[in-house]
Write a protein that holds these residues in place. Sequence first.
Motif, PDB file in Angstrom:
ATOM      1  N   VAL A 437       0.866  -1.171   0.000  1.00 29.14           N
ATOM      2  CA  VAL A 437       0.000   0.000   0.000  1.00 29.14           C
ATOM      3  C   VAL A 437       0.910   1.231   0.000  1.00 29.14           C
ATOM      4  N   THR A 438       0.727   2.095  -1.002  1.00 34.54           N
ATOM      5  CA  THR A 438       1.518   3.317  -1.120  1.00 34.54           C
ATOM      6  C   THR A 438       0.617   4.511  -0.846  1.00 34.54           C
ATOM      7  N   TYR A 439       1.068   5.444  -0.011  1.00 33.14           N
ATOM      8  CA  TYR A 439       0.228   6.555   0.383  1.00 33.14           C
ATOM      9  C   TYR A 439       1.113   7.748   0.721  1.00 33.14           C
ATOM     10  N   GLY A 440       0.539   8.929   0.601  1.00 34.52           N
ATOM     11  CA  GLY A 440       1.340  10.109   0.886  1.00 34.52           C
ATOM     12  C   GLY A 440       0.603  11.394   0.581  1.00 34.52           C
ATOM     13  N   LEU A 441       1.374  12.491   0.521  1.00 33.59           N
ATOM     14  CA  LEU A 441       0.821  13.821   0.302  1.00 33.59           C
ATOM     15  C   LEU A 441       1.777  14.613  -0.586  1.00 33.59           C
ATOM     16  N   ASP A 442       1.198  15.293  -1.609  1.00 30.68           N
ATOM     17  CA  ASP A 442       1.956  16.198  -2.470  1.00 30.68           C
ATOM     18  C   ASP A 442       1.490  17.625  -2.215  1.00 30.68           C
ATOM     19  N   VAL A 443       2.447  18.542  -2.117  1.00 27.69           N
ATOM     20  CA  VAL A 443       2.146  19.965  -1.952  1.00 27.69           C
ATOM     21  C   VAL A 443       2.935  20.733  -3.015  1.00 27.69           C
ATOM     22  N   LEU A 444       2.236  21.580  -3.767  1.00 18.84           N
ATOM     23  CA  LEU A 444       2.890  22.341  -4.834  1.00 18.84           C
ATOM     24  C   LEU A 444       2.388  23.776  -4.836  1.00 18.84           C
ATOM     25  N   ASN A 445       3.331  24.719  -4.891  1.00 22.16           N
ATOM     26  CA  ASN A 445       3.017  26.124  -5.108  1.00 22.16           C
ATOM     27  C   ASN A 445       3.631  26.540  -6.441  1.00 22.16           C
ATOM     28  N   ASP A 446       2.785  26.922  -7.400  1.00 20.32           N
ATOM     29  CA  ASP A 446       3.222  27.263  -8.752  1.00 20.32           C
ATOM     30  C   ASP A 446       2.797  28.696  -9.042  1.00 20.32           C
ATOM     31  N   GLN A 472      -2.512   4.172  -2.965  1.00 23.65           N
ATOM     32  CA  GLN A 472      -2.446   3.238  -4.085  1.00 23.65           C
ATOM     33  C   GLN A 472      -2.205   1.828  -3.540  1.00 23.65           C
ATOM     34  N   LEU A 473      -3.011   0.884  -3.994  1.00 23.41           N
ATOM     35  CA  LEU A 473      -2.910  -0.507  -3.548  1.00 23.41           C
ATOM     36  C   LEU A 473      -2.435  -1.385  -4.694  1.00 23.41           C
ATOM     37  N   LYS A 474      -1.473  -2.254  -4.408  1.00 23.12           N
ATOM     38  CA  LYS A 474      -1.052  -3.275  -5.377  1.00 23.12           C
ATOM     39  C   LYS A 474      -1.113  -4.634  -4.710  1.00 23.12           C
ATOM     40  N   THR A 475      -1.763  -5.579  -5.377  1.00 24.74           N
ATOM     41  CA  THR A 475      -1.887  -6.939  -4.862  1.00 24.74           C
ATOM     42  C   THR A 475      -1.426  -7.926  -5.919  1.00 24.74           C
ATOM     43  N   THR A 476      -0.555  -8.851  -5.532  1.00 28.41           N
ATOM     44  CA  THR A 476      -0.097  -9.911  -6.425  1.00 28.41           C
ATOM     45  C   THR A 476      -0.670 -11.235  -5.948  1.00 28.41           C
ATOM     46  N   ILE A 477      -1.358 -11.926  -6.835  1.00 30.30           N
ATOM     47  CA  ILE A 477      -1.997 -13.202  -6.519  1.00 30.30           C
ATOM     48  C   ILE A 477      -1.259 -14.308  -7.256  1.00 30.30           C
ATOM     49  N   ASP A 480       1.258 -14.171 -10.498  1.00 32.23           N
ATOM     50  CA  ASP A 480       0.915 -13.940 -11.898  1.00 32.23           C
ATOM     51  C   ASP A 480      -0.142 -12.869 -12.116  1.00 32.23           C
ATOM     52  N   LEU A 481      -1.112 -12.777 -11.235  1.00 33.42           N
ATOM     53  CA  LEU A 481      -2.200 -11.815 -11.396  1.00 33.42           C
ATOM     54  C   LEU A 481      -1.917 -10.594 -10.529  1.00 33.42           C
ATOM     55  N   ILE A 482      -1.795  -9.444 -11.176  1.00 36.57           N
ATOM     56  CA  ILE A 482      -1.466  -8.205 -10.478  1.00 36.57           C
ATOM     57  C   ILE A 482      -2.658  -7.262 -10.567  1.00 36.57           C
ATOM     58  N   PHE A 483      -3.125  -6.823  -9.406  1.00 35.90           N
ATOM     59  CA  PHE A 483      -4.234  -5.874  -9.333  1.00 35.90           C
ATOM     60  C   PHE A 483      -3.737  -4.575  -8.733  1.00 35.90           C
ATOM     61  N   LYS A 484      -4.179  -3.455  -9.338  1.00 34.41           N
ATOM     62  CA  LYS A 484      -3.843  -2.137  -8.804  1.00 34.41           C
ATOM     63  C   LYS A 484      -5.091  -1.285  -8.711  1.00 34.41           C
ATOM     64  N   GLY A 485      -5.153  -0.463  -7.700  1.00 32.21           N
ATOM     65  CA  GLY A 485      -6.242   0.485  -7.558  1.00 32.21           C
ATOM     66  C   GLY A 485      -5.802   1.625  -6.680  1.00 32.21           C
ATOM     67  N   LEU A 530     -10.140  11.521  -7.931  1.00 32.54           N
ATOM     68  CA  LEU A 530      -9.678  10.757  -9.088  1.00 32.54           C
ATOM     69  C   LEU A 530      -9.372   9.311  -8.707  1.00 32.54           C
ATOM     70  N   PHE A 531      -9.752   8.402  -9.604  1.00 28.00           N
ATOM     71  CA  PHE A 531      -9.597   6.971  -9.357  1.00 28.00           C
ATOM     72  C   PHE A 531      -8.724   6.341 -10.446  1.00 28.00           C
ATOM     73  N   ASN A 532      -8.161   5.197 -10.115  1.00 32.77           N
ATOM     74  CA  ASN A 532      -7.504   4.364 -11.119  1.00 32.77           C
ATOM     75  C   ASN A 532      -7.558   2.917 -10.672  1.00 32.77           C
ATOM     76  N   THR A 533      -7.594   2.031 -11.624  1.00 34.60           N
ATOM     77  CA  THR A 533      -7.574   0.599 -11.331  1.00 34.60           C
ATOM     78  C   THR A 533      -7.031  -0.131 -12.551  1.00 34.60           C
ATOM     79  N   GLY A 534      -6.458  -1.311 -12.323  1.00 37.11           N
ATOM     80  CA  GLY A 534      -5.898  -2.069 -13.438  1.00 37.11           C
ATOM     81  C   GLY A 534      -5.581  -3.496 -13.065  1.00 37.11           C
ATOM     82  N   LEU A 535      -5.525  -4.361 -14.099  1.00 36.53           N
ATOM     83  CA  LEU A 535      -5.186  -5.774 -13.938  1.00 36.53           C
ATOM     84  C   LEU A 535      -4.155  -6.172 -14.979  1.00 36.53           C
ATOM     85  N   ARG A 536      -3.245  -7.051 -14.573  1.00 38.18           N
ATOM     86  CA  ARG A 536      -2.277  -7.636 -15.513  1.00 38.18           C
ATOM     87  C   ARG A 536      -2.096  -9.099 -15.148  1.00 38.18           C
TER      88      ARG A 536
END
Length: 786
Positions: A437-446, A472-477, A480-485, A530-536
């Motif tokens: 599980v990846t998590y964090g915070l971005d701060v930008l002043n432009d 961001q979550l990554k799971t390997t089953i 061979d099966l990689i899930f991301k969300g 914003l969301f994202n998900t994927g399988l490989r």
Amino acid sequence: MKRILSLLIACICLSVSAIAQTGSIRGTVFDTNREPVPFSSVFLQGTNTGATTDEEGAFVLEGVKPGEHRLVVSAVGFQRESVTVRVTEGEASGVRVSLEQAQQGLSEVVVSASRTPETIDQVPSSITVLSRKAIEEDMLVSSNLTDILSNRVPGLAPSTGTSSNWGQTLRGRAMLVMIDGVPQSTPLRNGAVDLRALDPDAVERIEVIKGATAIYGNGAAGGLINYITRTPRQQKALSSRTTVGTGGSLVEADNSIGARVSQMFYGKTGKFDYVVSGAYEQTGEWKDAEGDVLPPDYGLGETDSYNGFVKLGYDFTPFNRLQLTYNYYSSEQKTNYLPEYGNYETRQKTRAVLGETQGVPQGVRGNHNLSLRLSGEHAFLNSRYEADAYYQAVDNVFFWSPVFENGGQSMISSEKKGARILFSTPYKISGSLDGDVTYGLDVLNDITSQPLVDGRTWVPEMDMLNLAPFVQLKTTIAEDLIFKGGFRVEKVSISVDDYTTLRTVNTKTGEIDNPGFAVKGGELGYNAYLFNTGLRYNRSAYFTPYASFSQGFSVADIGVLLRSARVDDIGKISTEAIVINNYEAGFVSKLGKLRLEGVGFVSTSELGASGLYKDGVFVVIRTPERIHGFEATADAAVLENLSIGATFSYVEGKIDANENGSFKDEEDVYLGGERISPPKYTAYLRYALLENRLLFNLQYTGIGARERFELNEKGTYSFYQGPVEPYRLVNLSASYRLTKSTSFNVGVENLLNEDYFPARSQWFTGTNLYTKGKGAAFNVSMVVEL
């Protein structure tokens, strides 16, 4: 005092006890010829424990918990390998790993896709990686990064051949350009000069993530391009690389000869490592296939470019590192030529004529990038962590223009300050189910503006604060099966002070067409979720499918709206931000020495991103958009010394003009050339002789036709709607290794001297950019590595 001493003794005892409860893994990585593989990546699956092999291919992993572990080894140019290792408490387990050669560096570790190190075959989306070897290969022909990327990256629009990459979209949308994750793009006022943000000799590799993504925040509507800077390549205290070269036109050599020199020192001693480099390049006159000098607007002829780069690293422990990086780049055109504008309707090209230039040199006046990064492993819950702070400032100066009262030059000034913190915590539910599980915070002043060089305000300062937490979550089953969300929140606020629009002139009549008037500033705010998900699925090398959905976020080009405002309050200007939905599905197939990859994609947005002038006001078209396309890649190692490959990319897009959810009605129109590029074909052939001492590389880039629009009521094509006729470019390079440390190189750009107008010159239809492409040119260089 006794109490403190007792506490210290207790801590030491606990530390000794903890060390005694772990073991270690010592090993060596070889290739199939039993030669060591230096600088390969080694890590334990399901953890953040890893290391890099030394020059002899050896590595050590300390502090490993007892039990059975899966050790994963990868290296550039080799197939990824995994082995099972059993660790016993208080003992060192030995292992030897053999890697097989790969047709491409497809098991290379990348960081841009998920902000954490992972191999390409763990990512459920389309990625193109340009290795250092590929960059060096293409630099034998040209040092222009826009050309290198266009020839290598499927889905990236054709190169403009100039300092401007306006119209060079990625899958039909704007892209975010970064250096080591630090944004170079200026989406608040997109001047489209961000691809040339540093010298290619300072780049270790380039990672291109295609399709909308929010992993780094605002601006990646079509994807992102991340320049990863150089790292030490040797473990010894001092190594060096020296490059000297010259080049010029093969059509008309007079005044076209330029020179390039680059010097790099790098090394590692104890816990300290460093890279220090400098590059200088001076180009001569650039000429087209007829031998005529190319015009100076956005030109790259007669340009002086400087790059200084420093990277210092200190490893407190094998798993904790502090790194400081600074890069300075400038590229200014110093010429005595003026543009003599041609005529699109009569197909008369824009030329260059000698004359007294006005204003200051155009180009990158200075691009500063400074970052400090602290990273490590084995934090709480065995987490990997990364915290960095960065500063980026750039002034991009454009050509002198009579559109301003009494003439003038604009420049985009941008200053960014940011901080990011990220944690990646591994988990393991069973022997066949693990991940992180990846998590964090971005701060930008432009803070971005577009003043004139003489101090007049064209676009006032836009001060943006962007806060974005993410997970961001990554799971390997079963391996061979990689899930991301994942999920990311974008909270953006932009403040603009009161300002007065700049007086501008109608260049045909000489009369003032905008007298200038006061506009009330204010605060603009956006929130996006914003969301994202994927399988490989990696079970079979013969067919590896993947699919993903990801969302991207981009503010409109607010600067171009503000500078042409015809209202007295920015609250009356349509500045809504855009959320992009990207769907893609693809596969990778490895059939012996043949590798195939195909991917199809659809990109939609409820709000548009293109603009036009309506009743004298530049507005962003708010109607929905749909873009679709596909990309195909094939690579084959025909013989040990012969490899070939090809790519094809196609993209198309329309606007739902009547907003009824369909893109097939008569009212619905195609997107213009500034967004949608014509089909692109590329191919290469690499051939080695004399035990790989002599290398040849033949490269082909073909641009197909695109005709989607009718003549307007004036009997010509509107801006962005001109038809694109096909053209073909061939490059050839050869490299001969004189000694172990010295090589001599020759490259020819546009080998067949194709006489052509680049795609942008054809679809834009404006006289100021109706310029031809560069004719045949040569480049000769020598490289010495010690």
